[in-house]
Structures are given as C-alpha cells and as structure tokens.
Design a protein around this motif. Structure first.
Motif, PDB file in Angstrom:
ATOM      1  N   ALA A  57       1.009  -0.948   0.099  1.00 46.78           N
ATOM      2  CA  ALA A  57       0.401   0.115  -0.358  1.00 46.78           C
ATOM      3  C   ALA A  57       0.868   1.420   0.048  1.00 46.78           C
ATOM      4  O   ALA A  57       0.238   2.349  -0.777  1.00 46.78           O
ATOM      5  CB  ALA A  57      -0.931   0.098   1.237  1.00 46.78           C
ATOM      6  N   ALA A  63      -5.015   6.890  -2.739  1.00 51.74           N
ATOM      7  CA  ALA A  63      -5.915   6.146  -1.784  1.00 51.74           C
ATOM      8  C   ALA A  63      -6.092   4.529  -2.537  1.00 51.74           C
ATOM      9  O   ALA A  63      -6.114   3.607  -1.579  1.00 51.74           O
ATOM     10  CB  ALA A  63      -6.425   6.672  -0.920  1.00 51.74           C
ATOM     11  N   GLN A  67      -5.512   0.926  -1.288  1.00 53.75           N
ATOM     12  CA  GLN A  67      -6.456   0.083  -0.590  1.00 53.75           C
ATOM     13  C   GLN A  67      -6.091  -1.475  -1.781  1.00 53.75           C
ATOM     14  O   GLN A  67      -6.748  -2.648  -1.038  1.00 53.75           O
ATOM     15  CB  GLN A  67      -8.300   0.449  -0.615  1.00 53.75           C
ATOM     16  CG  GLN A  67      -6.965   2.139   0.058  1.00 53.75           C
ATOM     17  CD  GLN A  67      -9.068   2.696   0.745  1.00 53.75           C
ATOM     18  OE1 GLN A  67     -10.228   1.832   0.395  1.00 53.75           O
ATOM     19  NE2 GLN A  67      -9.302   3.308   1.490  1.00 53.75           N
ATOM     20  N   SER A  68      -6.596  -1.904  -2.563  1.00 54.00           N
ATOM     21  CA  SER A  68      -7.088  -2.628  -3.912  1.00 54.00           C
ATOM     22  C   SER A  68      -5.263  -3.410  -3.639  1.00 54.00           C
ATOM     23  O   SER A  68      -5.696  -4.109  -3.420  1.00 54.00           O
ATOM     24  CB  SER A  68      -6.988  -2.102  -5.022  1.00 54.00           C
ATOM     25  OG  SER A  68      -6.276  -1.637  -5.791  1.00 54.00           O
ATOM     26  N   ARG A  71      -5.169  -4.939  -0.147  1.00 55.23           N
ATOM     27  CA  ARG A  71      -6.262  -6.269   0.182  1.00 55.23           C
ATOM     28  C   ARG A  71      -5.941  -7.725  -1.137  1.00 55.23           C
ATOM     29  O   ARG A  71      -6.192  -8.446  -0.380  1.00 55.23           O
ATOM     30  CB  ARG A  71      -7.491  -5.976  -0.798  1.00 55.23           C
ATOM     31  CG  ARG A  71      -7.976  -4.917   0.549  1.00 55.23           C
ATOM     32  CD  ARG A  71      -9.550  -4.931  -0.042  1.00 55.23           C
ATOM     33  NE  ARG A  71     -10.272  -3.321   0.648  1.00 55.23           N
ATOM     34  CZ  ARG A  71     -10.435  -3.246   1.583  1.00 55.23           C
ATOM     35  NH1 ARG A  71     -10.112  -4.024   2.622  1.00 55.23           N
ATOM     36  NH2 ARG A  71     -10.429  -2.439   2.091  1.00 55.23           N
ATOM     37  N   SER A  91      -8.049  -3.868   6.969  1.00 54.65           N
ATOM     38  CA  SER A  91      -8.293  -3.116   7.679  1.00 54.65           C
ATOM     39  C   SER A  91      -7.183  -1.663   7.140  1.00 54.65           C
ATOM     40  O   SER A  91      -5.952  -2.267   7.503  1.00 54.65           O
ATOM     41  CB  SER A  91      -9.107  -2.516   8.795  1.00 54.65           C
ATOM     42  OG  SER A  91      -9.002  -0.932   9.184  1.00 54.65           O
ATOM     43  N   ILE A  92      -7.492  -0.664   6.170  1.00 58.45           N
ATOM     44  CA  ILE A  92      -6.316  -0.043   5.470  1.00 58.45           C
ATOM     45  C   ILE A  92      -6.366   1.781   5.745  1.00 58.45           C
ATOM     46  O   ILE A  92      -7.804   2.233   5.856  1.00 58.45           O
ATOM     47  CB  ILE A  92      -5.728  -0.189   3.933  1.00 58.45           C
ATOM     48  CG1 ILE A  92      -6.217  -1.751   3.877  1.00 58.45           C
ATOM     49  CG2 ILE A  92      -4.546   1.288   3.591  1.00 58.45           C
ATOM     50  CD1 ILE A  92      -6.826  -2.222   3.261  1.00 58.45           C
ATOM     51  N   ASN A  93      -5.783   2.058   6.431  1.00 61.29           N
ATOM     52  CA  ASN A  93      -5.646   3.584   6.456  1.00 61.29           C
ATOM     53  C   ASN A  93      -4.268   3.774   6.055  1.00 61.29           C
ATOM     54  O   ASN A  93      -3.091   4.149   6.078  1.00 61.29           O
ATOM     55  CB  ASN A  93      -5.335   3.803   8.408  1.00 61.29           C
ATOM     56  CG  ASN A  93      -5.575   5.094   8.168  1.00 61.29           C
ATOM     57  OD1 ASN A  93      -5.109   6.187   7.693  1.00 61.29           O
ATOM     58  ND2 ASN A  93      -4.977   5.320   9.663  1.00 61.29           N
ATOM     59  N   THR A  94      -4.772   5.093   5.212  1.00 58.31           N
ATOM     60  CA  THR A  94      -4.185   5.311   3.838  1.00 58.31           C
ATOM     61  C   THR A  94      -3.728   6.950   4.335  1.00 58.31           C
ATOM     62  O   THR A  94      -3.302   8.049   2.902  1.00 58.31           O
ATOM     63  CB  THR A  94      -4.339   5.686   2.595  1.00 58.31           C
ATOM     64  OG1 THR A  94      -5.932   5.823   2.493  1.00 58.31           O
ATOM     65  CG2 THR A  94      -4.138   3.434   1.934  1.00 58.31           C
ATOM     66  N   VAL A 109      -1.902  -1.109   7.554  1.00 53.98           N
ATOM     67  CA  VAL A 109      -2.985  -2.329   7.864  1.00 53.98           C
ATOM     68  C   VAL A 109      -2.775  -3.522   9.275  1.00 53.98           C
ATOM     69  O   VAL A 109      -2.338  -4.054   9.245  1.00 53.98           O
ATOM     70  CB  VAL A 109      -2.168  -2.500   6.016  1.00 53.98           C
ATOM     71  CG1 VAL A 109      -3.287  -4.130   6.034  1.00 53.98           C
ATOM     72  CG2 VAL A 109      -2.008  -2.061   4.998  1.00 53.98           C
TER      73      VAL A 109
END
Length: 148
Positions: A57, A63, A67-68, A71, A91-94, A109
């Motif tokens: 990521a 963002a 995220q993709s 995952r 769960s991702i915090n970008t 992540v």
C-alpha cells in the motif's frame, strides 16, 4: 504345626500402574505444546501478511490503488503461506498518502483472520480463533502523490 513363611510383598505391578497414570498426562501436555506452537506459527504468518500488505500500500500514489493493492497482497500472502481463513478482514489507513510531499506519512494495515482450530490443532477440533495483526509502512516523503 506348620508355619507359613511370611514372604515380603512384591511390587512387580507398580511400574505398569505408574505408567498408566503418567503417560496420558504426558501425551496431553505434548499435544498442548504442539497446539500452542501451531497457533504462534499461524500468528507469525498473519503478521507477515500484514507487513506485505502495508508495504504494498505504501508504494502506490493514490488511496484507492493502495487499498486494492493491500487487499490483494494480504490475500496472496495468506494463501501462499497455507493459511485458510474462514473470514478475512483487511483494514487500511491510507492517511499518509495525503500528506504534502516532503513530509513523512505512514500507511497502516490491520489483517484479521478467523481460522478453524481443526486447521491449526488437530483434525476434528471444534471452534475457531481470530488472529489479528497490524503493520505500518512509511511512505517515501519525496515521492509524488496522486489525488486521494
């Protein structure tokens, strides 16, 4: 008058009785140690999946792409390491991708994987355990970023 000679009592069967008491307890202890080791090893594999996802990521510019990619990296890492999750949550915090160029940002992540205990311990074991891991990766402060 006949005298019966008293013979000392023999303890020939005592070793078998001791073994019958001790061996099941030792086997149970060994099984618990193996089970604990398997859970720790699976936790380390989920840690590795979270680290892979965070790194993946952090190298993307937007963002949505981050995220993709995170995952996909988490799923690939879990499958590649032989972990079968009943349910997976990534769960991702970008937020670190939206900081201005020249400032340090981070991407975090969290990977949660619910595994059946029959996969980790012994076949036929009931129940499930959720293993969670969080990893953070630094975004290159001088790399151009896209629109978030």
């Amino acid at each position: 008058m006949t005298r019966w000679a008293r013979r000392p009592r023999s303890d020939e069967g005592s070793a078998a009785i001791e073994a019958a008491i001790i061996v099941p307890a030792l086997i149970m202890f060994l099984c618990m140690a193996i089970a604990g080791g398997r859970i720790v090893t699976s936790g380390a594999k989920i840690d590795s999946a979270a680290e892979d996802a965070a790194r993946e990521a952090s190298i993307h510019r937007t963002a949505a792409a981050a995220q993709s990619a995170a995952r996909a990296a988490a799923a690939e890492s879990l499958n590649g390491q032989g972990i079968t999750c009943a349910s997976t949550s990534v769960s991702i915090n970008t937020g670190g991708l939206s900081v201005p160029v020249g400032q340090v940002g981070t991407v975090t992540v969290t990977v949660a994987c619910t595994v059946h205990l029959s996969d980790l311990l012994l076949p036929g074991m009931p129940g499930a355990k959720t293993l969670t891991s969080t990893a953070t990766s630094v975004v290159d402060q001088y790399r151009q970023r896209g629109d978030s």
